[in-house]
Design an enzyme around this catalytic site. Structure first.
Site, PDB file in Angstrom:
ATOM      1  N   GLU A  15       0.798  -1.235   0.000  1.00  0.00           N
ATOM      2  CA  GLU A  15       0.000   0.000   0.000  1.00  0.00           C
ATOM      3  C   GLU A  15       0.828   1.281   0.000  1.00  0.00           C
ATOM      4  O   GLU A  15       0.625   2.149  -0.816  1.00  0.00           O
ATOM      5  CB  GLU A  15      -0.931  -0.015   1.208  1.00  0.00           C
ATOM      6  CG  GLU A  15      -1.622   1.292   1.502  1.00  0.00           C
ATOM      7  CD  GLU A  15      -2.756   1.584   0.550  1.00  0.00           C
ATOM      8  OE1 GLU A  15      -2.900   2.754   0.147  1.00  0.00           O
ATOM      9  OE2 GLU A  15      -3.485   0.671   0.198  1.00  0.00           O
ATOM     10  N   ASN A  16       1.722   1.423   0.930  1.00  0.00           N
ATOM     11  CA  ASN A  16       2.502   2.658   1.055  1.00  0.00           C
ATOM     12  C   ASN A  16       3.997   2.376   1.047  1.00  0.00           C
ATOM     13  O   ASN A  16       4.764   3.033   1.748  1.00  0.00           O
ATOM     14  CB  ASN A  16       2.091   3.400   2.329  1.00  0.00           C
ATOM     15  CG  ASN A  16       0.698   3.954   2.231  1.00  0.00           C
ATOM     16  OD1 ASN A  16       0.372   4.638   1.274  1.00  0.00           O
ATOM     17  ND2 ASN A  16      -0.141   3.635   3.194  1.00  0.00           N
ATOM     18  N   ASN A  43      -6.264   2.114  -0.800  1.00  0.00           N
ATOM     19  CA  ASN A  43      -6.757   3.374  -1.346  1.00  0.00           C
ATOM     20  C   ASN A  43      -5.645   4.318  -1.817  1.00  0.00           C
ATOM     21  O   ASN A  43      -5.930   5.317  -2.460  1.00  0.00           O
ATOM     22  CB  ASN A  43      -7.677   4.084  -0.347  1.00  0.00           C
ATOM     23  CG  ASN A  43      -6.955   4.497   0.917  1.00  0.00           C
ATOM     24  OD1 ASN A  43      -6.048   3.826   1.372  1.00  0.00           O
ATOM     25  ND2 ASN A  43      -7.391   5.596   1.490  1.00  0.00           N
ATOM     26  N   HIS A  44      -4.396   3.999  -1.550  1.00  0.00           N
ATOM     27  CA  HIS A  44      -3.280   4.814  -2.057  1.00  0.00           C
ATOM     28  C   HIS A  44      -2.610   4.147  -3.265  1.00  0.00           C
ATOM     29  O   HIS A  44      -1.477   4.470  -3.609  1.00  0.00           O
ATOM     30  CB  HIS A  44      -2.240   5.045  -0.959  1.00  0.00           C
ATOM     31  CG  HIS A  44      -2.739   5.907   0.142  1.00  0.00           C
ATOM     32  ND1 HIS A  44      -2.815   7.275   0.034  1.00  0.00           N
ATOM     33  CD2 HIS A  44      -3.241   5.591   1.357  1.00  0.00           C
ATOM     34  CE1 HIS A  44      -3.314   7.768   1.144  1.00  0.00           C
ATOM     35  NE2 HIS A  44      -3.586   6.764   1.977  1.00  0.00           N
TER      36      HIS A  44
END
Length: 97
Positions: A15-16, A43-44
């Site tokens: 994700e990040n 969502n990223h």
């Protein structure tokens, strides 16, 4: 770690992974080369714009299923292998073709 712990499946939350902002193709490939069976997004997912392109050629990069229809990456289904120590594999659903 995979060998030491005799892991059957390794899923990495990507994700990040790019400094808190999405994932790059280089980072994705490092996870795969290290033995990850799948890398998930959230969502990223598109914080690194290159992900919009390389997700199409990264079959083990999994984006959220609840993204709108037509979002890059399509829906991917994962199947659990029946044989011991078999690797996982993915296929695209007919709806994402």
């Amino acid at each position: 770690m995979i060998r030491d712990w005799a892991l059957d499946l390794v899923v990495v939350n990507g994700e990040n992974a790019a400094g808190g902002f999405g994932i790059t193709e280089t980072i994705y490939q490092e996870f795969i080369d290290a033995g990850a069976d799948a890398v998930t997004l959230g969502n990223h997912a598109w914080d690194q714009r290159e992900a919009l392109v390389f997700i199409e050629r990264a079959p083990r990069l999994v984006r959220p299923a609840n993204f709108p229809r037509g979002t890059p990456g399509g829906a991917r289904r994962w199947s659990i292998p029946r044989a011991a120590n078999a690797r996982w594999w993915s296929t695209r659903s007919a709806a994402s073709s």
